[in-house]
Design a protein around this motif. Sequence first.
Motif, mmCIF file in Angstrom:
data_model
loop_
_atom_site.group_PDB
_atom_site.id
_atom_site.type_symbol
_atom_site.label_atom_id
_atom_site.label_comp_id
_atom_site.label_asym_id
_atom_site.label_seq_id
_atom_site.Cartn_x
_atom_site.Cartn_y
_atom_site.Cartn_z
ATOM 1 N N MET A 170 0.830 -1.262 -0.040
ATOM 2 C CA MET A 170 -0.010 -0.176 0.109
ATOM 3 C C MET A 170 0.824 1.260 -0.007
ATOM 4 S SD MET A 170 -1.392 0.404 3.813
ATOM 5 C CE MET A 170 -1.949 -1.189 4.144
ATOM 6 N N ILE A 171 2.249 1.122 0.592
ATOM 7 C CA ILE A 171 2.933 2.240 0.702
ATOM 8 C C ILE A 171 3.697 2.398 -0.682
ATOM 9 C CG2 ILE A 171 5.031 3.321 2.053
ATOM 10 C CD1 ILE A 171 2.399 3.154 3.490
ATOM 11 N N GLU A 172 3.787 1.468 -1.337
ATOM 12 C CA GLU A 172 4.450 1.401 -2.663
ATOM 13 C C GLU A 172 3.403 2.457 -3.442
ATOM 14 O OE1 GLU A 172 6.959 -2.050 -3.848
ATOM 15 O OE2 GLU A 172 5.825 -2.713 -1.895
ATOM 16 N N GLU A 173 2.303 1.832 -3.559
ATOM 17 C CA GLU A 173 1.000 2.491 -4.181
ATOM 18 C C GLU A 173 1.084 4.077 -4.037
ATOM 19 O OE1 GLU A 173 -1.548 -1.595 -4.319
ATOM 20 O OE2 GLU A 173 -2.402 0.267 -3.638
ATOM 21 N N ILE A 174 1.047 4.360 -2.326
ATOM 22 C CA ILE A 174 0.974 5.760 -2.167
ATOM 23 C C ILE A 174 2.038 6.595 -2.828
ATOM 24 C CG2 ILE A 174 0.995 7.247 -0.283
ATOM 25 C CD1 ILE A 174 -0.436 4.947 1.448
ATOM 26 N N ALA A 175 3.213 6.008 -2.920
ATOM 27 C CA ALA A 175 4.529 6.869 -3.337
ATOM 28 C C ALA A 175 4.304 7.159 -4.827
ATOM 29 C CB ALA A 175 5.819 5.939 -3.227
ATOM 30 N N GLU A 176 3.549 6.326 -5.483
ATOM 31 C CA GLU A 176 3.235 6.573 -7.102
ATOM 32 C C GLU A 176 2.026 7.347 -7.128
ATOM 33 O OE1 GLU A 176 2.619 2.587 -8.684
ATOM 34 O OE2 GLU A 176 4.915 2.081 -8.651
ATOM 35 N N GLY A 181 6.717 15.012 -6.273
ATOM 36 C CA GLY A 181 7.451 15.804 -5.427
ATOM 37 C C GLY A 181 6.803 15.661 -4.124
ATOM 38 N N LYS A 182 5.701 15.255 -3.941
ATOM 39 C CA LYS A 182 4.871 15.064 -2.473
ATOM 40 C C LYS A 182 5.575 14.046 -1.466
ATOM 41 C CE LYS A 182 2.463 18.681 -3.247
ATOM 42 N NZ LYS A 182 2.872 19.864 -2.820
ATOM 43 N N LYS A 183 5.715 14.030 -0.468
ATOM 44 C CA LYS A 183 6.058 13.049 0.704
ATOM 45 C C LYS A 183 5.104 13.392 1.880
ATOM 46 C CE LYS A 183 10.284 11.590 3.032
ATOM 47 N NZ LYS A 183 11.668 11.880 3.277
ATOM 48 N N PRO A 184 4.868 12.228 2.382
ATOM 49 C CA PRO A 184 3.893 12.350 3.753
ATOM 50 C C PRO A 184 4.771 13.230 4.695
ATOM 51 C CG PRO A 184 3.808 10.135 2.804
ATOM 52 C CD PRO A 184 4.861 10.698 2.123
#
Length: 406
Positions: A170-176, A181-184
């Motif tokens: 799920m984190i790999e998906e969120i990164a895409e 340029g956005k990061k949590p």
Amino acid sequence: MTFERPKLWTPTPLIYSSHLSGRIQDFCKTLEANGKVISWKNRRVLVYLKFESLHPPHSFKHRGISLFAYRAQEKYGKDVHLVIASGGNAGYAAACAARNLGIRCTVYLPKFSTPSTIKVLKEQDAEVVVIGSFYAETLEKAKEVVTTEEKAVLVPAYDDPTVWEGHGSMIEEIAEQLPPGKKPTSIFCSVGGGGMLGGIMEGCRKVGWEDVTITTLETIGSNCFHHSVLLNIPNASSDFATNLPPYIERLSSPLPMDTSKELTLAHFTSFHSAASGSLGASTPSLGVLQTALTRRGPVKPVSVQDEAVMLAALGFVDDHKTLVELACATTLVPAYFPEVLDSLKLPTPEGEADDIVLVFIVCGGFKVSSGDIPIWKKGVEEGAAKEGWSGWKVVVGDGQEIFVRN
């Protein structure tokens, strides 16, 4: 024997929430107008929701348990028999994974399981065995089957590296899915035994987000992870950290990779939360706890009163037309009560133009229906009517208490 890897899950959407972004932004403006210095001054706050509730079994558990089931099939072949003891989302995820792969699955349920739970499992072609007056007894019966059948495999509900690996997708998906340029600034998740948290930390490692703050949410009365964290912090001296309720025992457990060291676990002998059906793990995963205590980016535990969770669940229905379990709504409390965010003291991005990006994992769960809404409303009303009520309690970090109101 090897198999062509099937499509184990479909990526879930990451949705920008104008409702919650605006709510938090307005709170920041109110603080500033009242003369409080806030680190997020002149920053846009962007709230994103990762809708894990859209998997076939309605929860994030579909990821890790599907991966575990697939690898069990690779090892033992099509005759593999998945066995799991679970009256909740893990059992449903195992049944769905087995049906997807075309393999056998038996779910062992305790005697207090509801007919609706048995029904959804059988709809996935799972065999259902109702046995045991409590979960530990049911689990022992499931283990007996695994010891007597050559190709029977016990499916872990949350404490397994393969399960964490699957959840980490799920984190790999969120990164895409986040804008370029956005990061949590922080990722928010609920915690029961820690399987999802283990996956989030593993996913962050894979995408280079090991410095990202993770905020964990639990309900008071089922918060074994929060108490376990504090039991392993030498300077945690608050009343919340040192004076445990009578239903919590201290257990010492050596670390698997270094038996000369050990961690102290909070072991719950009973639960005292309306969300304990999904969040009620007796102890957190030892491996997840160890990683949380040692990772570069902080893991900030928060415990909240049930009624605040009910209000978050009701607000989510209004704002996003989505009904979720209380275990899932627990994650959303900081979005609906931004004063909790303020107390967390989350980091401010270094770039002056960088936005505050908050990602909430809407983890899902199938044990919810429209009939829960009036129950939650009644619970909130009755709680607020109690003599001496000053708000819903939230405990942040090492014991800081704040009270929130609707």
